[in-house]
Design a protein around this motif. Structure first.
Motif, PDB file in Angstrom:
ATOM      1  N   VAL A 177       0.838  -1.206   0.000  1.00 13.92           N
ATOM      2  CA  VAL A 177       0.000   0.000   0.000  1.00 13.92           C
ATOM      3  C   VAL A 177       0.872   1.255   0.000  1.00 13.92           C
ATOM      4  CG1 VAL A 177      -1.685   1.312   1.344  1.00 13.92           C
ATOM      5  CG2 VAL A 177      -1.951  -1.163   1.074  1.00 13.92           C
ATOM      6  N   GLU A 178       1.967   1.228   0.732  1.00 10.80           N
ATOM      7  CA  GLU A 178       2.852   2.394   0.770  1.00 10.80           C
ATOM      8  C   GLU A 178       3.533   2.653  -0.572  1.00 10.80           C
ATOM      9  OE1 GLU A 178       5.515   1.540   3.944  1.00 10.80           O
ATOM     10  OE2 GLU A 178       4.159   2.285   5.514  1.00 10.80           O
ATOM     11  N   GLN A 179       3.652   1.634  -1.415  1.00 11.38           N
ATOM     12  CA  GLN A 179       4.307   1.794  -2.709  1.00 11.38           C
ATOM     13  C   GLN A 179       3.372   2.291  -3.802  1.00 11.38           C
ATOM     14  OE1 GLN A 179       6.096  -1.998  -3.544  1.00 11.38           O
ATOM     15  NE2 GLN A 179       7.546  -1.875  -1.846  1.00 11.38           N
ATOM     16  N   VAL A 180       2.068   2.367  -3.527  1.00  7.72           N
ATOM     17  CA  VAL A 180       1.134   2.864  -4.534  1.00  7.72           C
ATOM     18  C   VAL A 180       1.389   4.353  -4.758  1.00  7.72           C
ATOM     19  CG1 VAL A 180      -1.294   3.226  -5.081  1.00  7.72           C
ATOM     20  CG2 VAL A 180      -0.586   1.147  -3.893  1.00  7.72           C
ATOM     21  N   PRO A 181       1.613   4.785  -6.005  1.00  8.14           N
ATOM     22  CA  PRO A 181       1.881   6.212  -6.264  1.00  8.14           C
ATOM     23  C   PRO A 181       0.719   7.096  -5.813  1.00  8.14           C
ATOM     24  CG  PRO A 181       2.432   4.874  -8.180  1.00  8.14           C
ATOM     25  CD  PRO A 181       1.708   3.973  -7.221  1.00  8.14           C
ATOM     26  N   LEU A 184      -1.753   8.519  -8.523  1.00  9.42           N
ATOM     27  CA  LEU A 184      -2.886   7.735  -8.996  1.00  9.42           C
ATOM     28  C   LEU A 184      -4.093   7.902  -8.061  1.00  9.42           C
ATOM     29  CD1 LEU A 184      -1.232   4.378 -10.111  1.00  9.42           C
ATOM     30  CD2 LEU A 184      -1.889   6.331 -11.512  1.00  9.42           C
ATOM     31  N   VAL A 185      -3.847   7.938  -6.779  1.00 13.32           N
ATOM     32  CA  VAL A 185      -4.943   8.125  -5.824  1.00 13.32           C
ATOM     33  C   VAL A 185      -5.579   9.494  -6.002  1.00 13.32           C
ATOM     34  CG1 VAL A 185      -5.542   8.208  -3.378  1.00 13.32           C
ATOM     35  CG2 VAL A 185      -3.860   6.548  -4.185  1.00 13.32           C
ATOM     36  N   ARG A 186      -4.741  10.531  -6.123  1.00  8.73           N
ATOM     37  CA  ARG A 186      -5.282  11.881  -6.305  1.00  8.73           C
ATOM     38  C   ARG A 186      -6.012  12.015  -7.640  1.00  8.73           C
ATOM     39  NH1 ARG A 186      -0.378  13.086  -3.610  1.00  8.73           N
ATOM     40  NH2 ARG A 186       0.729  13.297  -5.598  1.00  8.73           N
ATOM     41  N   ILE A 203      -5.866   1.117  -4.900  1.00  4.12           N
ATOM     42  CA  ILE A 203      -5.018   0.631  -3.811  1.00  4.12           C
ATOM     43  C   ILE A 203      -4.769  -0.872  -3.915  1.00  4.12           C
ATOM     44  CG2 ILE A 203      -4.786   0.423  -1.311  1.00  4.12           C
ATOM     45  CD1 ILE A 203      -4.560   3.274  -2.316  1.00  4.12           C
ATOM     46  N   VAL A 204      -5.845  -1.650  -4.063  1.00  2.00           N
ATOM     47  CA  VAL A 204      -5.686  -3.106  -4.107  1.00  2.00           C
ATOM     48  C   VAL A 204      -4.849  -3.554  -5.307  1.00  2.00           C
ATOM     49  CG1 VAL A 204      -6.916  -5.297  -4.332  1.00  2.00           C
ATOM     50  CG2 VAL A 204      -7.771  -3.544  -2.762  1.00  2.00           C
ATOM     51  N   VAL A 287       1.156  -0.616 -15.760  1.00  2.00           N
ATOM     52  CA  VAL A 287       0.481   0.597 -15.301  1.00  2.00           C
ATOM     53  C   VAL A 287       1.498   1.688 -14.967  1.00  2.00           C
ATOM     54  CG1 VAL A 287      -0.998   1.547 -13.510  1.00  2.00           C
ATOM     55  CG2 VAL A 287      -1.501  -0.692 -14.464  1.00  2.00           C
ATOM     56  N   ARG A 288       2.581   1.304 -14.294  1.00  5.55           N
ATOM     57  CA  ARG A 288       3.599   2.282 -13.969  1.00  5.55           C
ATOM     58  C   ARG A 288       4.252   2.849 -15.212  1.00  5.55           C
ATOM     59  NH1 ARG A 288       5.616   2.115  -8.712  1.00  5.55           N
ATOM     60  NH2 ARG A 288       6.932   3.843  -9.396  1.00  5.55           N
ATOM     61  N   ALA A 289       4.476   1.971 -16.226  1.00  3.45           N
ATOM     62  CA  ALA A 289       5.063   2.441 -17.473  1.00  3.45           C
ATOM     63  C   ALA A 289       4.144   3.418 -18.188  1.00  3.45           C
ATOM     64  CB  ALA A 289       5.388   1.251 -18.380  1.00  3.45           C
ATOM     65  N   MET A 290       2.842   3.121 -18.200  1.00  4.03           N
ATOM     66  CA  MET A 290       1.864   4.024 -18.830  1.00  4.03           C
ATOM     67  C   MET A 290       1.838   5.349 -18.088  1.00  4.03           C
ATOM     68  SD  MET A 290      -1.189   1.302 -19.558  1.00  4.03           S
ATOM     69  CE  MET A 290      -2.338   2.602 -20.019  1.00  4.03           C
ATOM     70  N   GLU A 291       1.937   5.304 -16.758  1.00  3.73           N
ATOM     71  CA  GLU A 291       1.938   6.529 -15.970  1.00  3.73           C
ATOM     72  C   GLU A 291       3.171   7.380 -16.301  1.00  3.73           C
ATOM     73  OE1 GLU A 291       2.759   6.015 -11.919  1.00  3.73           O
ATOM     74  OE2 GLU A 291       1.950   7.939 -11.295  1.00  3.73           O
TER      75      GLU A 291
END
Length: 294
Positions: A177-181, A184-186, A203-204, A287-291
């Protein structure tokens, strides 16, 4: 000049075909080696070939007395006997049943508690010291008191397995959970997503690679804890089979138990846990690459 140069040319000409032949053989060997490396069967079984060969050689040379060390043929013979009598299938079924109970209850407890600690500041402040404390207490240390509580029963083994699995799983959930950017949440909140939707869709999935690694690690610890618990409190199972064989001096059965345990865990990890972890990591990596590209 002609007579001097001619032997030199003849000498090099004589070496040429031999060198080309050796080069061709080396090239063929490299192609065969790379073809073997692409084979899944070779990658799976190949590393065990020198281990089994060394084991066989030590037994054949009688480096150790036969009462202490037996070779693969004796283990294979013992395997046939125990399978024919139905002893090994029964013990194996008991061990897998206990493992399934422990894993099921461990996941049911560890995943919700892990996300609760990771998502709530107040829950984390209350439970984090307790989590670190019990993470440091070995699972085998619980056996004496658990035997007093539940006796030599399935509940005792299940308790030890659940305890072994829960804490590594909770820590991996918190780390995931701490590693989720945070971006993305905002972004999800700015698009109108509520807390539940952010949790389920951001998150999940973001924490899932770390959760998969935690499940893989927790099950590895649980598998070893299962064997230890069966040795100490069990009346059946692969661990009990090994301990009972030690009592009567049957070394081949002890070796067989180790081979069975290693083979089962290797199959479970290679066929289920590793693909699950790899798939989740690859999905989140995309997903991280797309971000990053965005």
């Amino acid at each position: 000049m002609t007579s001097t140069a001619s032997p030199t040319r003849e000498k090099h000409a004589g070496r040429g075909p031999g060198r080309r032949g050796r080069g061709a053989r080396r090239g063929l060997a490299w192609r065969l080696w790379h073809r073997c490396l692409r084979s899944g069967t070779f990658r799976t079984l190949g590393p065990f070939v020198p281990v089994v060969a060394l084991w066989w050689l030590l037994a054949a040379l009688e480096v150790f007395p036969e009462s202490f060390f037996v070779g693969p043929p004796a283990v294979v013979d013992r395997l046939g006997e125990l399978v024919e009598k139905g002893i090994l299938p029964g013990y194996l079924s008991d061990s897998l049943t206990r493992l399934s109970y422990g894993v099921g209850f461990g996941l049911l407890i560890g995943l919700p508690l892990g996300f609760a600690v990771a998502m709530s500041r107040w829950v984390r402040r209350a439970l984090w010291p307790i989590l670190l404390f019990f993470q440091a207490v070995a699972d085998i240390a619980w056996l004496p008191i658990v035997i007093v509580w539940f006796g030599f029963s399935l509940t005792t083994v299940t308790f030890v397995l659940v305890y072994t699995i829960v804490f590594p799983l909770m820590l991996s959930v918190v780390a995931g959970v701490e590693q989720v950017p945070g971006e993305l949440v905002r972004a999800a909140r700015s698009l109108g997503a509520g807390r539940l939707r952010v949790f389920l869709e951001v998150i999940v999935p973001g924490a899932l690679p770390s959760v998969a690694g935690g499940i893989r690690t927790g099950l590895g610890y649980g598998w070893r804890a299962l064997v230890a618990a069966e040795i100490i409190v069990g009346t059946s199972g692969v661990g009990f089979m090994m301990f009972d064989a030690r009592r009567v001096g049957d070394v081949s059965q002890v070796f067989l138990g180790m081979v069975v345990l290693g083979t089962l865990w290797y199959a479970l990890d290679a066929l289920i846990l590793a693909p699950f972890e790899r798939a989740t990591v690859e999905r989140w990596g995309m997903v991280r690459a797309m971000e990053a590209d965005g």
